[in-house]
Design a protein around this motif. Structure first.
Motif, PDB file in Angstrom:
ATOM      1  N   HIS A   1       0.980  -1.125  -0.032  1.00 44.91           N
ATOM      2  CA  HIS A   1       0.018   0.039   0.044  1.00 44.91           C
ATOM      3  C   HIS A   1       0.804   1.329   0.028  1.00 44.91           C
ATOM      4  N   GLY A   2       2.178   1.255   0.333  1.00 45.45           N
ATOM      5  CA  GLY A   2       2.733   2.407   0.408  1.00 45.45           C
ATOM      6  C   GLY A   2       4.333   1.965   0.921  1.00 45.45           C
ATOM      7  N   SER A   3       5.207   2.586   0.452  1.00 47.69           N
ATOM      8  CA  SER A   3       6.757   2.647   0.904  1.00 47.69           C
ATOM      9  C   SER A   3       6.919   3.424   2.264  1.00 47.69           C
ATOM     10  N   ARG A   4       8.016   3.070   2.816  1.00 51.15           N
ATOM     11  CA  ARG A   4       8.390   3.946   3.797  1.00 51.15           C
ATOM     12  C   ARG A   4       8.606   5.538   3.705  1.00 51.15           C
ATOM     13  N   GLY A   5       8.920   5.685   2.426  1.00 53.75           N
ATOM     14  CA  GLY A   5       9.111   7.223   2.000  1.00 53.75           C
ATOM     15  C   GLY A   5       7.808   7.754   1.850  1.00 53.75           C
ATOM     16  N   TYR A   6       6.916   6.959   1.169  1.00 49.89           N
ATOM     17  CA  TYR A   6       5.458   7.434   0.830  1.00 49.89           C
ATOM     18  C   TYR A   6       4.870   7.975   2.157  1.00 49.89           C
ATOM     19  N   ARG A   7       4.888   7.025   3.231  1.00 48.88           N
ATOM     20  CA  ARG A   7       4.072   7.424   4.469  1.00 48.88           C
ATOM     21  C   ARG A   7       4.862   8.500   5.324  1.00 48.88           C
ATOM     22  N   ALA A   8       6.315   8.800   4.949  1.00 48.58           N
ATOM     23  CA  ALA A   8       6.972   9.906   5.409  1.00 48.58           C
ATOM     24  C   ALA A   8       6.433  10.894   4.959  1.00 48.58           C
ATOM     25  N   ARG A   9       6.252  11.057   3.454  1.00 50.88           N
ATOM     26  CA  ARG A   9       5.752  12.151   2.789  1.00 50.88           C
ATOM     27  C   ARG A   9       4.547  12.716   3.323  1.00 50.88           C
ATOM     28  N   LEU A  10       3.459  11.575   3.522  1.00 48.47           N
ATOM     29  CA  LEU A  10       2.185  11.725   3.900  1.00 48.47           C
ATOM     30  C   LEU A  10       2.089  12.340   5.206  1.00 48.47           C
ATOM     31  N   LEU A  11       2.916  11.939   5.955  1.00 54.54           N
ATOM     32  CA  LEU A  11       2.957  12.366   7.360  1.00 54.54           C
ATOM     33  C   LEU A  11       3.301  13.905   7.461  1.00 54.54           C
ATOM     34  N   GLY A  12       4.221  14.348   6.799  1.00 53.64           N
ATOM     35  CA  GLY A  12       4.966  15.613   6.645  1.00 53.64           C
ATOM     36  C   GLY A  12       3.836  16.807   6.219  1.00 53.64           C
ATOM     37  N   VAL A  13       3.164  16.083   5.249  1.00 55.14           N
ATOM     38  CA  VAL A  13       1.945  17.072   4.744  1.00 55.14           C
ATOM     39  C   VAL A  13       0.906  17.241   5.881  1.00 55.14           C
ATOM     40  N   LEU A  14       0.569  15.965   6.307  1.00 59.06           N
ATOM     41  CA  LEU A  14      -0.642  15.954   7.291  1.00 59.06           C
ATOM     42  C   LEU A  14      -0.300  16.697   8.591  1.00 59.06           C
ATOM     43  N   ALA A  15       1.005  16.432   8.938  1.00 62.75           N
ATOM     44  CA  ALA A  15       1.122  17.149  10.152  1.00 62.75           C
ATOM     45  C   ALA A  15       1.192  18.732  10.078  1.00 62.75           C
ATOM     46  N   ALA A  16       1.953  19.254   8.978  1.00 64.46           N
ATOM     47  CA  ALA A  16       1.965  20.663   8.853  1.00 64.46           C
ATOM     48  C   ALA A  16       0.710  21.322   8.649  1.00 64.46           C
ATOM     49  N   ARG A  17      -0.168  20.652   7.804  1.00 62.11           N
ATOM     50  CA  ARG A  17      -1.733  21.071   7.564  1.00 62.11           C
ATOM     51  C   ARG A  17      -2.448  21.198   9.107  1.00 62.11           C
ATOM     52  N   GLU A  18      -2.486  20.071   9.640  1.00 62.30           N
ATOM     53  CA  GLU A  18      -3.269  19.987  11.132  1.00 62.30           C
ATOM     54  C   GLU A  18      -2.745  21.105  12.029  1.00 62.30           C
ATOM     55  N   LEU A  19      -1.229  21.254  12.141  1.00 61.95           N
ATOM     56  CA  LEU A  19      -0.747  22.081  13.228  1.00 61.95           C
ATOM     57  C   LEU A  19      -1.265  23.239  12.863  1.00 61.95           C
ATOM     58  N   ALA A  20      -1.212  23.991  11.610  1.00 58.79           N
ATOM     59  CA  ALA A  20      -1.884  25.140  11.244  1.00 58.79           C
ATOM     60  C   ALA A  20      -2.946  25.426  11.371  1.00 58.79           C
ATOM     61  N   ARG A  21      -4.106  24.431  11.336  1.00 57.65           N
ATOM     62  CA  ARG A  21      -5.302  24.514  11.487  1.00 57.65           C
ATOM     63  C   ARG A  21      -5.683  24.510  13.062  1.00 57.65           C
ATOM     64  N   ALA A  22      -5.123  23.630  13.825  1.00 58.01           N
ATOM     65  CA  ALA A  22      -5.218  23.817  15.239  1.00 58.01           C
ATOM     66  C   ALA A  22      -4.902  24.931  15.666  1.00 58.01           C
ATOM     67  N   HIS A  23      -3.647  25.639  15.304  1.00 53.60           N
ATOM     68  CA  HIS A  23      -3.005  26.719  15.739  1.00 53.60           C
ATOM     69  C   HIS A  23      -4.177  28.272  15.487  1.00 53.60           C
ATOM     70  N   ARG A  24      -4.795  28.041  14.298  1.00 51.85           N
ATOM     71  CA  ARG A  24      -5.822  28.957  13.987  1.00 51.85           C
ATOM     72  C   ARG A  24      -6.883  28.939  15.010  1.00 51.85           C
ATOM     73  N   GLU A  25      -7.341  27.584  15.025  1.00 51.45           N
ATOM     74  CA  GLU A  25      -8.559  27.409  15.992  1.00 51.45           C
ATOM     75  C   GLU A  25      -8.254  27.879  17.298  1.00 51.45           C
ATOM     76  N   ALA A  26      -7.200  27.728  17.926  1.00 58.21           N
ATOM     77  CA  ALA A  26      -6.765  28.127  19.148  1.00 58.21           C
ATOM     78  C   ALA A  26      -6.775  29.505  19.387  1.00 58.21           C
ATOM     79  N   HIS A  27      -6.749  30.187  18.356  1.00 58.62           N
ATOM     80  CA  HIS A  27      -6.169  32.050  18.584  1.00 58.62           C
ATOM     81  C   HIS A  27      -7.244  32.729  17.963  1.00 58.62           C
ATOM     82  N   ARG A  28      -8.656  31.958  17.666  1.00 53.76           N
ATOM     83  CA  ARG A  28      -9.670  32.583  16.860  1.00 53.76           C
ATOM     84  C   ARG A  28     -10.473  33.292  18.038  1.00 53.76           C
TER      85      ARG A  28
END
Length: 276
Positions: free
Chosen positions: A249-276
């Motif tokens: 279903h996915g290589s180690r590198g593919y999973r790392a790529r997914l995690l990097g993208v998801l983490a940045a997106r959700e951290l930014a989203r959560a920060h906006r929510e915390a400061h609204r």
């Protein structure tokens, strides 16, 4: 295949259930959504199944002392539809990703924690929030920090003679923001990579799942909380913590790529929510 023969026990109390478990060669049956397939494939052959679904007190779902208490017999669908789930937004956001609606109608919150699948959502949520898992055994009750509860793939700190009786999630406080996301081949499939995030001020807690043999928790300071600015940090984080072998279903590198993208997106989203 069919399950190997087993005895069935429906105890009348938690203490009686613990006594049966202490006798050896027994497994707990609550929702059965993970256990029954294991039995059917004969990957597990317990001598006795201990049904805890009707034990007094294990269906408890209450908010007390700033925590949401979820008993071991509470179905995932029950908490998903409860007004109480709004007090723990991260649980509310994760539950729709847990299997399918039909499975959540039978599966339990504590059962998912106890099964400890590396790609499961709820163990990661519990670890992110610093939840407390309640355990009873022959030596009495004890509380296990969710970050120490899962000790490896399908392995927890619960002994064979112990029973998970509940979990306590801290309710959200003012000034907190949350994020949750995962990528799977299809909705309801096991996650290839996923993140659960809590932000308070500029401090963040991130729990990654589907990328190691247990949820991996990291604390971060968000100096620049924009998604683009976070990407170098989350990419480096992903390269450090993703240690699962690749599969069809996915290589180690593919999973790392997914995690990097998801983490940045959700951290930014959560920060906006915390400061609204």
């Amino acid at each position: 295949m069919k399950a190997a023969p087993f005895a069935y026990c429906r105890p009348d109390s938690v203490d009686e259930a613990v006594d049966v478990l202490a006798g050896g060669d027994a497994k707990v049956l609550a929702g059965g959504q993970s256990l029954v397939p294991v039995l059917a494939m004969r990957l597990g052959r317990p001598g006795t199944l201990v049904d805890i679904t009707r034990l007094p007190g294990l269906d408890s779902l209450v908010i007390e002392d700033g925590q949401l208490h979820v008993g071991a017999a509470v179905r995932q669908r029950t908490i998903e539809r409860s007004a109480h789930v709004a007090s723990v937004p991260l649980v509310a956001r994760a539950l729709p990703f847990v299997g399918h609606r039909e499975l959540r109608s039978r599966g339990t919150v504590c059962g998912s924690l106890a099964h400890a699948d590396p790609a499961a959502e709820l163990p990661a949520v519990a670890a992110c929030l610093g939840a407390s898992v309640l355990v009873r055994g022959p030596r009495g009750d004890r509380v296990v920090d969710a970050r120490e509860f899962v000790t490896g793939a399908m392995t927890t700190a619960v002994g064979p003679d112990e029973l998970v009786t509940g979990v306590r999630f801290p309710v959200a406080r003012d000034g907190e923001g949350f994020g949750f996301a995962e990528i799977a081949r299809r909705h309801g499939d096991f996650a290839l990579a996923g993140v659960a995030v809590r932000v308070r001020g500029d401090e963040a807690t991130l729990a990654a799942f589907g990328v190691s043999d247990r949820p991996v928790v990291r604390e971060l300071t968000l100096d620049d909380p924009t998604e683009s600015a976070l990407r170098p940090t989350t990419d480096a984080l992903a390269a450090d913590i993703v240690d699962t072998d690749g599969d069809a279903h996915g290589s180690r590198g593919y999973r790392a790529r997914l995690l990097g993208v998801l983490a940045a997106r959700e951290l930014a989203r959560a920060h906006r929510e915390a400061h609204r």
